[in-house]
Each structure stands twice: as structure tokens, then as C-alpha cells.
Scaffold this active site. Sequence first.
Site, PDB file in Angstrom:
ATOM      1  NE  ARG A  69     -19.598 -14.181 -28.187  1.00 23.59           N
ATOM      2  CZ  ARG A  69     -18.557 -14.281 -27.349  1.00 23.59           C
ATOM      3  NH1 ARG A  69     -17.461 -13.573 -27.557  1.00 23.59           N
ATOM      4  NH2 ARG A  69     -18.601 -15.106 -26.328  1.00 23.59           N
ATOM      5  CG  HIS A 113     -18.741 -13.354 -21.485  1.00 23.36           C
ATOM      6  ND1 HIS A 113     -18.555 -13.163 -22.835  1.00 23.36           N
ATOM      7  CD2 HIS A 113     -17.541 -13.082 -20.919  1.00 23.36           C
ATOM      8  CE1 HIS A 113     -17.309 -12.786 -23.067  1.00 23.36           C
ATOM      9  NE2 HIS A 113     -16.670 -12.732 -21.914  1.00 23.36           N
ATOM     10  CD  GLU A 158     -12.356 -16.548 -23.765  1.00 28.31           C
ATOM     11  OE1 GLU A 158     -11.964 -16.285 -22.621  1.00 28.31           O
ATOM     12  OE2 GLU A 158     -11.936 -15.949 -24.770  1.00 28.31           O
ATOM     13  CG  ASN A 282     -13.565 -15.806 -27.928  1.00 27.44           C
ATOM     14  OD1 ASN A 282     -14.298 -15.724 -28.912  1.00 27.44           O
ATOM     15  ND2 ASN A 282     -14.014 -15.631 -26.694  1.00 27.44           N
ATOM     16  CE1 TYR A 284      -8.757 -10.649 -27.350  1.00 29.95           C
ATOM     17  CE2 TYR A 284      -9.616 -12.780 -26.720  1.00 29.95           C
ATOM     18  CZ  TYR A 284      -9.813 -11.442 -26.995  1.00 29.95           C
ATOM     19  OH  TYR A 284     -11.069 -10.896 -26.944  1.00 29.95           O
ATOM     20  CD  GLU A 344     -14.240 -12.567 -26.540  1.00 27.22           C
ATOM     21  OE1 GLU A 344     -13.102 -12.382 -26.058  1.00 27.22           O
ATOM     22  OE2 GLU A 344     -15.207 -12.928 -25.849  1.00 27.22           O
TER      23      GLU A 344
HETATM   24  C1  FCB Z   1     -11.531 -12.910 -23.373  1.00 23.71           C
HETATM   25  C2  FCB Z   1     -12.885 -12.670 -22.733  1.00 23.71           C
HETATM   26  C3  FCB Z   1     -13.409 -11.271 -22.924  1.00 23.71           C
HETATM   27  C4  FCB Z   1     -12.310 -10.229 -22.811  1.00 23.71           C
HETATM   28  C5  FCB Z   1     -11.129 -10.600 -23.680  1.00 23.71           C
HETATM   29  C6  FCB Z   1     -10.025  -9.586 -23.654  1.00 23.71           C
HETATM   30  O1  FCB Z   1     -10.901 -13.976 -22.735  1.00 23.71           O
HETATM   31  O2  FCB Z   1     -13.838 -13.562 -23.257  1.00 23.71           O
HETATM   32  O3  FCB Z   1     -14.435 -11.056 -21.981  1.00 23.71           O
HETATM   33  O4  FCB Z   1     -11.977 -10.040 -21.499  1.00 23.71           O
HETATM   34  O5  FCB Z   1     -10.639 -11.842 -23.292  1.00 23.71           O
END
Ligand code: FCB
Length: 435
Positions: A69, A113, A158, A282, A284, A344
Site C-alpha cells: 500500500r 494521503h 483517514e 487503520n 493504533y 495500517e
Molecule cells: C496514520 C497515518 C500514517 C502514519 C501513521 C503513524 O495516521 O495515516 O501516514 O503517519 O499514522
Amino acid sequence: MFLWGTATAAYQIEGAAGEDGRAPSIWDTFSHEPGRTRDGHTGDVACDHYHRWPEDVALMSELGVDAYRFSISWPRVQPAGTGAVNPKGLDFYERLVDGLLAAGIAPVPTLFHWDLPQAAQERGGWLNRDTAHHFAEYAALVAERLADRVPMWITLNEPFVHMAFGHAMGIHAPGQALMLDALPVAHHQLLGHGLAVAALRAAGAGQVLITNNCTPVRPASDSDEDVAAAEAYDILHNRLFNDPVLLATYPDLSPYGDLTLDFVRDGDLATIAAPLDGLGVNYYNPTRIAAPTEAGGLPFTDAGITGHPTTAFGWPVVPDGLRELLTGLRDRYGQALPPVYVTENGCSQTDVPGPDGTIDDQARIAFLDEHIQAVMRAQREGVDVRGYFVWSLLDNFEWAEGYHQRFGLVHVDFETLRRTPKASYAWLKSFLAAR
Ligand code: FCB
């Protein structure tokens, strides 16, 4: 088939900012303004992927991933954000796509992006509805060249973060601090997504997805106030971007006061809800939300997740949050949820090379292992998850943090641009080989 991949984004890795007809994006402008990024770092050179892409493709081939990607830089392909194409820009992505295919790696481009052409920003950027139409025009011209070879496309990355960080709080490009007046940026991005889906389909594109940043939201306590605040946050971060795409409706925004969504026109939601082949998410970390501490502002406050280890960024490491997110999407959207791809997931660590030059990033190995297991748990609980992409292949330009957060499976020395695979790369390679 389950797709295993790595992810990057154009401005974070390409460099070659002024080469071969590329025009500036809002991130070039923003990163060159004093005080916007840590230590004034910019993406002028980044990982120099624009020149070193064959080495990067070889690294992925050796790693054994199925898919890559990456994102396409709009101002490299269409410098003014509308009208004339820059042939050298399109040629670059064609070389990359062909190089990936020759290595047996499926190219998965993201069309936006966050690096809007500066020229488009000068016309009002995503606050201007025209940008949605221009985005579809750009999507069409890229797809006309590449749709015969690209199996999977992602429209936006995002849109929540681009709205919130870029336009509400001003900590990302274009640096606007409009707070709730940034809402048209959500709608125009989503409209651009819907129009781009139609343009991609018309050009014969295969699978089409959008990638949303999603977070499971937990109330700080079971008090009515905290629960209401958590719901308000969930609406803004998750539902504002998933509901229109999957259900053709906006969530009830009444916790944010009397907002008039007069920028939403008849037919827009039908355009935005064009059927998709998958939802990219995505992940985190989860978010813990409490009632606001003062009146008059936003209807929530971030209470912070405690009791978990954190990454170099300070983000809490909560692997089961990914299972919670995936099962939560399934519970909320049911039949309306297409197959899900984790587009992600990853962590930043300090990653200092040892005396022998190797980078023993055990914490990243544990992070990836635990998050992959969480994906598998979600699958066992019945969620149709079809892919997992590690953020990121390379250490890169982490937006406002500059080069201070290293997310790569591959270490990059930003002086010499030398790439050194970390221990996590070797771990993932044997994991993939053992499938
Ligand atoms: C996400 C983004 C990516 C990167 C990660 C850590 O929000 O999509 O570009 O910065 O965080």
C-alpha cells in the site's frame, strides 16, 4: 486469500519534491513554515524513494509480502490539482506498479494521503466543494493509465485525521484551526471519495476501498456524563466517516450543538455510499473519553489510556483494541459492512543501531505479533477481515514529528539514506514464510 502487506505514503517517503514537474503540496508549504514540524523537518528528501524505489521493492520481495500500500502524490501527477497532467509523474507510478508486479507484489495505491496540491489549497482546498470534483478528475486520469494492472485502490486515507489535525486543530497541513467549522472538510472529502469511486469504476478499476482511522472509544467511567461524552467522541471520530460511506446517512451530531450541515446537497449521500469492495481501517490505539471539564467547548475530553505500555510516540499499546474495533464494526454495521482490511497498524520505537549496526526492535516484534493475533481472534469471532498492512515498510517523515518517530521494519539512516532491515523485518519474513 488474506493479504499481508506493508504501507507507506508519498510525502513521507518519496522526497524529490521539486523534481520532474512535481508541484508543491500543502505539506511542502506547511513543513517549510517555521515552527510547524519538530526541528523544522521537511519531506524534501525523506527516504528518497523516488530514486531508490527498486531497492525498496527488492526489500519487500525479500520480505515476502503479498501487497504494498503506497500513495500517489496528486501534485506529482496533476500539479495544479486540475487540468494538465504531468506525464513524468504518471510515468513514475507506472514504473513502480510494473516493478511491484514483476516482483509478485500487488500494488494497492491510495489516491489521497493528505498531500493536496498547494494550487488546490489556494482555491480553498477541501473547504471548497469543487475540490471533490477535481479529486475525481485526478482519480480518473490515474485509473485510465493503471486500472488494467492495479487490483485494489484506496480513495482517501483517514479523512478524520486530515479534518481534525489539518483543519480543526491546525497541527498538520494546511494548518487551519477552525474547530467545528472544519466540518465541510469531512463532507467534501467524503463526496470526493464517492465521486472517485464512480470515476474508478468507469475506468475499469478492480476493487475499491476507503481507509478510515478508527478507534474503539471507552468511557472513563460508567457515569452518564462520561458515557455521553464517549458517544459524542465516537460520533466525531468513527461514525462521521463510516456511517455516510456504509449507511448513506450522517450520525446525529446534536451533542455538538445546533450545526447546520448546509453544505450537504441532495444526492450527495447516495454518491458517498457507492458500494465498496472493502473498508480499510487503520488502528493504533483505543481512546478513553470523559465529560468535558469546562462548559462551552467540545462535549468530551481525552482522559488517556493508562495501565498499558506505550510506544515512543506515547501511544498506548492495546492489541485487543484491534479485535474490539473489528467486532464493533461488525456489530454496528452488520450486513452493510464489506470485507475489512487493516490498512495500517504499527508502532514507533527509538530503534538505535547497536555497535554491530543491527537494530534489535523486540518491542515492535511483540507489538506486531500481538496485533496479528488480535486480528485472528476477530476472524474467529466471525469478522470478515481479509488483510493486514504493517505501518511502515521504512522509517519515514512522520508529519509534525518529522524524522523523530521511527515506524519502519527497515531502518533508514537519514544522513546516508542507507536502509537496514531491523529484527522485526526478519521476524515478519519468517512469519510470512511459515504460512
Ligand atoms: C496514520 C497515518 C500514517 C502514519 C501513521 C503513524 O495516521 O495515516 O501516514 O503517519 O499514522
